[in-house]
Write a protein that holds these residues in place. Structure first.
Motif, short mmCIF file in Angstrom:
data_model
loop_
_atom_site.label_atom_id
_atom_site.label_comp_id
_atom_site.label_asym_id
_atom_site.label_seq_id
_atom_site.Cartn_x
_atom_site.Cartn_y
_atom_site.Cartn_z
N LEU A 20 -12.72 0.65 8.84
CA LEU A 20 -12.87 1.64 9.67
C LEU A 20 -14.53 1.90 10.36
O LEU A 20 -14.75 1.84 11.59
N LEU A 78 1.26 4.22 -3.05
CA LEU A 78 1.04 5.64 -2.39
C LEU A 78 2.15 6.46 -2.66
O LEU A 78 2.06 7.38 -3.22
N VAL A 134 -1.64 12.43 -0.34
CA VAL A 134 -1.00 12.21 -1.75
C VAL A 134 -1.91 12.51 -2.74
O VAL A 134 -1.83 13.36 -3.53
N MET A 135 -3.15 12.26 -2.61
CA MET A 135 -4.33 12.59 -3.70
C MET A 135 -4.74 13.93 -3.95
O MET A 135 -4.84 14.36 -4.98
N TYR A 149 0.90 -1.01 0.07
CA TYR A 149 0.01 0.13 -0.10
C TYR A 149 0.83 1.35 -0.06
O TYR A 149 0.57 2.21 -0.83
N LEU A 202 -5.10 2.32 10.69
CA LEU A 202 -5.85 2.62 9.36
C LEU A 202 -6.24 3.95 8.87
O LEU A 202 -6.14 4.30 8.03
N ARG A 203 -6.28 4.74 10.14
CA ARG A 203 -6.75 6.26 9.91
C ARG A 203 -5.48 6.88 9.46
O ARG A 203 -5.64 7.70 8.44
N ALA A 204 -4.31 6.47 9.86
CA ALA A 204 -3.26 7.49 9.75
C ALA A 204 -2.96 6.95 8.00
O ALA A 204 -2.47 7.83 7.27
N LEU A 205 -3.13 5.80 7.59
CA LEU A 205 -3.01 5.33 6.21
C LEU A 205 -3.81 5.75 5.39
O LEU A 205 -3.46 6.45 4.27
N LEU A 206 -5.11 6.08 5.67
CA LEU A 206 -6.15 6.66 4.84
C LEU A 206 -5.64 8.37 4.76
O LEU A 206 -5.96 8.90 3.74
N ALA A 236 -2.80 9.54 4.85
CA ALA A 236 -1.66 9.59 3.96
C ALA A 236 -2.26 9.62 2.62
O ALA A 236 -1.67 10.28 1.53
N HIS A 237 -3.12 8.59 2.31
CA HIS A 237 -3.80 8.74 0.96
C HIS A 237 -4.63 10.03 0.58
O HIS A 237 -4.23 10.48 -0.56
N VAL A 238 -5.33 10.33 1.42
CA VAL A 238 -5.84 11.71 1.19
C VAL A 238 -4.96 12.76 0.80
O VAL A 238 -5.07 13.65 -0.10
#
Lengths: 109, 109
Positions: free
Chosen positions: A100, A18, B106-107, A14, B96-100, B102-104
């Motif tokens: 989540l 990313l 970057v995007m 992942y 999981l929140r941290a991963l998300l 990071a996704h937001v």
DNA sequence: GCTAATATGTCGCCATACGACATGTCGCGC
DNA sequence: GCGCGACATGTCGTATGGCGACATATTAGC
């Protein structure tokens, strides 16, 4: 080839995807980028990194991308995300959101 | 706190813990509960389930919990989440929140 | 000239996921 | 009273993947 939904990704996979979503990078840069994106929590070993790169190229999620303006003698192999890889990444983000949401729901109920 | 007390959990492990966070359950019920929590995306095989249960008990994340009011002759072994398991589950949700996030990030960038 | 950071790669161990197999019980329709 | 599907628990072998250790070479700075 899975035309079916994408399998759950590992954290390494992942974060590598990313990393590349922000722009093409070579292996060593991905390593640092991943550490950065995860606030230092994830430190990729080279075994994990190059193993993952090989696998991702093979699956068509990333591809070689050597910049035309790079002329250094240093050994560098850049990669970029493919359309398929981007879809996998976004699918994974959706999966994380669902996970989540389930957590919130259970904890509330 | 410890730099990294809990390793990243697999989806199976996460869903099993989440299942048990809603209340004590026995193996077969966990299987159905996990399928339910993941909207049918995750179908645990018995190999995964009982292997994971053994591991989780061993790690002290879940424990045997046989209800006193259960007197059926049917073979059933219930489990419940320990404090440690609950902390692992919540830590995973934070990850999981941290991963998300990071996704937001970057995007967006 | 030495050393640390950059850069890529292989090898083997080990943990985990998972399909297949094995075993037995319970409720229900026939 | 018999068969069958759902319930219930478990083992085994294989495949994948993460990761530490090792190997190698280049480049920048002191």
């Amino acid at each position: 080839m899975e035309s079916q939904p994408f399998a759950p990704l590992s954290e390494s996979t992942y974060l590598i995807l990313l990393s590349l979503a922000a722009g093409p990078q070579h292996g060593y840069a991905i390593m640092k980028s991943v550490a950065d994106l995860s606030d230092g929590r994830m430190q990729l070993s080279t075994g994990t990194l190059y193993g993952a790169i090989k696998r991702l190229v093979n699956d068509g999620w990333i591809e070689r991308f050597d910049e035309a303006d790079y002329s250094g003698g240093r050994d560098r192999k850049a990669y970029r995300l493919t359309e398929l890889g981007l879809r996998a990444l976004n699918a994974e983000a959706d999966r994380l959101r669902a996970l989540l949401a389930a957590h919130v729901q259970v904890m509330a109920g």
